[in-house]
Design a protein around this motif. Structure first.
Motif, short mmCIF file in Angstrom:
data_model
loop_
_atom_site.label_atom_id
_atom_site.label_comp_id
_atom_site.label_asym_id
_atom_site.label_seq_id
_atom_site.Cartn_x
_atom_site.Cartn_y
_atom_site.Cartn_z
N LYS A 30 0.83 -1.20 0.00
CA LYS A 30 0.00 0.00 0.00
C LYS A 30 0.87 1.26 0.00
N GLN A 31 1.98 1.22 0.75
CA GLN A 31 2.89 2.36 0.77
C GLN A 31 3.45 2.66 -0.61
N LEU A 32 3.54 1.62 -1.44
CA LEU A 32 4.06 1.78 -2.80
C LEU A 32 2.96 2.05 -3.82
N GLY A 33 1.74 2.30 -3.35
CA GLY A 33 0.67 2.72 -4.24
C GLY A 33 -0.28 1.64 -4.70
N VAL A 34 -0.12 0.41 -4.19
CA VAL A 34 -1.05 -0.66 -4.54
C VAL A 34 -2.18 -0.63 -3.52
N GLU A 35 -3.30 -0.09 -3.92
CA GLU A 35 -4.37 0.22 -2.98
C GLU A 35 -4.91 -1.00 -2.23
N ASP A 36 -5.00 -2.15 -2.92
CA ASP A 36 -5.58 -3.32 -2.23
C ASP A 36 -4.53 -4.13 -1.48
N GLY A 37 -3.25 -3.68 -1.50
CA GLY A 37 -2.21 -4.36 -0.73
C GLY A 37 -1.78 -5.70 -1.30
N ASP A 38 -2.10 -5.99 -2.56
CA ASP A 38 -1.74 -7.25 -3.19
C ASP A 38 -0.23 -7.25 -3.49
N VAL A 39 0.52 -8.11 -2.78
CA VAL A 39 1.98 -8.13 -2.90
C VAL A 39 2.41 -8.56 -4.29
N GLU A 40 1.71 -9.54 -4.87
CA GLU A 40 2.07 -10.00 -6.20
C GLU A 40 1.85 -8.91 -7.24
N LYS A 41 0.76 -8.17 -7.07
CA LYS A 41 0.50 -7.04 -7.97
C LYS A 41 1.59 -5.98 -7.82
N MET A 42 2.05 -5.81 -6.58
CA MET A 42 3.14 -4.87 -6.31
C MET A 42 4.38 -5.27 -7.08
N ARG A 43 4.73 -6.58 -7.06
CA ARG A 43 5.91 -7.06 -7.77
C ARG A 43 5.78 -6.83 -9.28
N VAL A 44 4.57 -7.06 -9.81
CA VAL A 44 4.34 -6.84 -11.24
C VAL A 44 4.54 -5.38 -11.60
N GLU A 45 4.00 -4.47 -10.76
CA GLU A 45 4.14 -3.04 -11.01
C GLU A 45 5.59 -2.61 -10.92
N ILE A 46 6.30 -3.14 -9.93
CA ILE A 46 7.72 -2.81 -9.77
C ILE A 46 8.51 -3.27 -10.99
N LYS A 47 8.21 -4.48 -11.46
CA LYS A 47 8.92 -4.98 -12.64
C LYS A 47 8.65 -4.10 -13.86
N LYS A 48 7.41 -3.66 -14.04
CA LYS A 48 7.07 -2.79 -15.16
C LYS A 48 7.84 -1.47 -15.07
N ASN A 49 7.91 -0.93 -13.86
CA ASN A 49 8.64 0.32 -13.67
C ASN A 49 10.12 0.15 -13.93
N ILE A 50 10.66 -1.00 -13.47
CA ILE A 50 12.08 -1.28 -13.71
C ILE A 50 12.35 -1.40 -15.20
N GLU A 51 11.50 -2.15 -15.88
CA GLU A 51 11.69 -2.34 -17.33
C GLU A 51 11.62 -1.01 -18.07
N ARG A 52 10.71 -0.14 -17.62
CA ARG A 52 10.59 1.18 -18.26
C ARG A 52 11.87 2.00 -18.03
N GLU A 53 12.38 1.95 -16.80
CA GLU A 53 13.59 2.72 -16.49
C GLU A 53 14.82 2.12 -17.17
N VAL A 54 14.90 0.79 -17.20
CA VAL A 54 16.02 0.13 -17.89
C VAL A 54 16.01 0.49 -19.37
N LYS A 55 14.83 0.45 -19.98
CA LYS A 55 14.69 0.81 -21.38
C LYS A 55 15.17 2.24 -21.63
N ARG A 56 14.78 3.14 -20.73
CA ARG A 56 15.17 4.55 -20.88
C ARG A 56 16.68 4.71 -20.78
N ARG A 57 17.29 4.05 -19.81
CA ARG A 57 18.74 4.20 -19.62
C ARG A 57 19.53 3.53 -20.73
N LEU A 58 19.06 2.38 -21.19
CA LEU A 58 19.74 1.71 -22.30
C LEU A 58 19.64 2.57 -23.57
#
Length: 435
Positions: free
Chosen positions: A255-283
């Motif tokens: 929830k602290q990371l913005g996942v309103e329902d507190g779903d940890v797996e959803k949190m991991r998916v969102e984090i991975k998407k954000n990482i991929e977006r940032e990795v793509k930008r830096r590459l």
């Protein structure tokens, strides 16, 4: 109008322009007539003074205005007729018309844009970094996020590595206090290298309310010349020792990371998407830098000094603004122009080269490319449609995305021409992580 073009050296040109004085005199008279309609001259009602009288008060000013306009208009007319691309601002100077009172002569000295010929790209090898994103990278990122949310809980034991301590300290060298050597309620975490090693090792093992004198050796390369290489004694009182506690990876953390329902797996998916977006930008940024360098290496180009000077001025202004944001008065820390010369030359060269690549290969940004770029920006916002709407509300706001699309088009074009060598780059190296 008569115009004669001279090549002075390299990109420098001079236009010698001759105008009939009768045309200028006629325009001065017409301008004075217009001024006379509203001119306030002592002894005459407004607009009733004769032109000759108005000329006595306003003649010099009007003639100067007309001459200035004629210089500008006829210079750009001559430039257009000669099909010249002026770089920077021209320098105007009057030329003696001795023996030709019926003529007005002036000269304009300026630089022109260089002819840009892109060198051979087929034999250039361009490094393209590659960084895969796996569950391991997601785990590392989650650990960083946990550390950023560390809580410190007071403990009644000796301070150890990883603990946060709050101390009062006062330092002396040969019994004399020095600037910056004292503080109260000063917090730091032992083991993070915030303080000198002697200082941290001296605090380690101390308990709350304990006082101790610590000997600290300042290194020879210490930033303060007054303290470099000297021995100091710090009187230290520990006021608080607190142990680090990382948050659990649970619903509350999600929830602290913005996942309103507190779903940890959803949190991991969102984090991975954000990482991929940032990795793509830096590459993409690294690849673009390699492409730009390849273009610079492949293309010989003479730079207009005027454009470089303008770019130096822009960089200096950016430097002053940056200092101001840091609370530093730029007047107290002057920025020499030569400090920005190389960067300015590189930026001007790339600007000219990119413009030629885009023009010669029809790489202009298409509307659908610009829209796709904006949608990519918007992905990281809660209301992407509002971001899209904001960009399209004003044409000026599209300039940034358009420039980025143009650069992407150039990168793709060059990579299609050159030899591309993929290189694996470690995730931590790419992201600058120490975790």
């Amino acid at each position: 109008m008569q115009a004669q073009l001279e090549t002075l050296s390299g990109l420098e040109r001079r236009l010698n322009i001759v105008l009939p004085m009768a045309d200028i005199d006629a325009q001065v008279v017409e301008r004075l007539k217009r001024v006379a309609r509203t001119a306030k001259i002592q002894g005459f009602r407004p607009g009733k003074a004769p032109v000759k009288v108005v000329e006595m008060s306003y003649g010099a000013q009007v003639r100067e205005e007309v001459l200035g306009e004629q210089v500008q208009q006829n210079f750009y007319r001559a430039v257009s007729e000669q099909k010249l691309r002026v770089a920077g601002y021209p320098r105007f100077e009057s030329v003696s018309n001795e023996g030709h009172a019926d003529l007005f002569k002036f000269a304009a000295t300026f630089e022109v844009y260089p002819e840009v010929k892109i060198g051979e790209l087929a034999d250039k090898e361009i490094e393209k970094p590659v960084t895969p994103v796996s569950d391991a990278e997601v785990g590392k990122t989650i650990e960083i996020l946990r550390k950023q949310r560390t809580r410190f809980n007071r403990v009644e034991r000796e301070a150890a590595d990883g603990d946060r301590v709050i101390i009062d300290f006062k330092g002396t060298v040969d019994g004399v206090a020095f600037d910056g050597g004292a503080s109260e309620n000063f917090p730091f975490v032992i083991g993070q290298g915030q303080m000198l090693a002697d200082f941290e090792n001296g605090v380690k093992g101390m308990k709350e309310d304990e006082t101790r004198d610590i000997n600290v050796a300042f290194p020879d390369e210490y930033h303060s010349k007054e303290l470099a290489g000297k021995q100091a004694v710090f009187a230290i009182t520990v006021k608080n020792v607190a142990e680090a506690q990382l948050p659990e990876i649970d619903g509350e953390f999600a929830k602290q990371l913005g996942v309103e329902d507190g779903d940890v797996e959803k949190m991991r998916v969102e984090i991975k998407k954000n990482i991929e977006r940032e990795v793509k930008r830096r590459l993409a940024a690294r690849t673009k830098e390699n492409v730009m360098q390849a273009l610079l290496d492949a293309t010989e180009i003479e730079l207009p000094k005027a454009l470089v000077e303008l770019e130096v001025g822009r960089l200096m202004e950016q430097g002053r603004q940056d200092l101001a944001q840091r609370g530093i008065n730029a007047k107290e820390m002057p920025l020499p122009a030569e400090l920005f010369a190389k960067q300015a030359e590189r930026r001007v060269a790339l600007g000219l080269i990119l413009a030629e690549v885009v023009k010669s290969n029809e790489l202009d940004a298409k509307p659908e490319q610009i829209e796709a770029m904006i949608k990519e920006f918007a992905e990281s916002y809660e209301q992407p449609e509002d971001v899209l709407k904001w960009y399209y509300e004003s044409p000026d706001r599209l300039e940034g995305p358009t420039s980025m699309v143009l650069e992407e088009n150039v990168v793709a074009f060059v990579l299609g021409k050159a030899k591309v060598a993929e290189k694996d780059v470690a995730f931590d190296e790419l992201m600058g992580n120490n975790a």
